[in-house]
Scaffold this active site. Sequence first.
Site, PDB file in Angstrom:
ATOM      1  N   SER A 130       0.841  -1.199   0.000  1.00  0.00           N
ATOM      2  CA  SER A 130       0.000   0.000   0.000  1.00  0.00           C
ATOM      3  C   SER A 130       0.876   1.249   0.000  1.00  0.00           C
ATOM      4  CB  SER A 130      -0.942  -0.003   1.207  1.00  0.00           C
ATOM      5  OG  SER A 130      -0.211  -0.115   2.402  1.00  0.00           O
ATOM      6  N   CYS A 131       0.245   2.365  -0.279  1.00  0.00           N
ATOM      7  CA  CYS A 131       0.912   3.657  -0.371  1.00  0.00           C
ATOM      8  C   CYS A 131       1.734   3.910   0.901  1.00  0.00           C
ATOM      9  CB  CYS A 131      -0.151   4.745  -0.552  1.00  0.00           C
ATOM     10  SG  CYS A 131       0.522   6.359  -0.924  1.00  0.00           S
ATOM     11  N   PRO A 132       2.954   4.369   0.773  1.00  0.00           N
ATOM     12  CA  PRO A 132       3.630   4.901  -0.412  1.00  0.00           C
ATOM     13  C   PRO A 132       4.553   3.892  -1.115  1.00  0.00           C
ATOM     14  CG  PRO A 132       4.909   5.517   1.491  1.00  0.00           C
ATOM     15  CD  PRO A 132       3.718   4.697   1.993  1.00  0.00           C
ATOM     16  N   LEU A 133       4.553   2.640  -0.707  1.00  0.00           N
ATOM     17  CA  LEU A 133       5.515   1.673  -1.249  1.00  0.00           C
ATOM     18  C   LEU A 133       5.460   1.508  -2.770  1.00  0.00           C
ATOM     19  CD1 LEU A 133       5.669  -1.099   1.486  1.00  0.00           C
ATOM     20  CD2 LEU A 133       7.415   0.562   0.876  1.00  0.00           C
ATOM     21  N   ASP A 191      -3.115  -1.838  -5.001  1.00  0.00           N
ATOM     22  CA  ASP A 191      -3.464  -0.682  -4.171  1.00  0.00           C
ATOM     23  C   ASP A 191      -4.478   0.178  -4.918  1.00  0.00           C
ATOM     24  OD1 ASP A 191      -3.567   1.416  -2.368  1.00  0.00           O
ATOM     25  OD2 ASP A 191      -1.603   2.219  -2.904  1.00  0.00           O
TER      26      ASP A 191
END
Length: 75
Positions: free
Chosen positions: A13-16, A40
């Site tokens: 999920s964000c920010p990955l 995501d």
Amino acid sequence: MQADKELDVRGMSCPLPILKTKKSLADMVSGQVLRIISTDVGSMGDIQAFSKQTGHELISAAQEGSEYTFFLRKK
């Protein structure tokens, strides 16, 4: 579409997804294409914004079920 490199960020999920996209593009040369596969829900907007901010060309963005696939060409 043919990609020079593939990045699988499913389950992240964000920010990955954006951080891993940035890192993958850093290892590529100008004109090469990166295929990104994500689950995501925010990645559609995130990848589009990333493309506009960095100048990398977003060639395509598609959703199939719960997966999103993007093709980015490195500037």
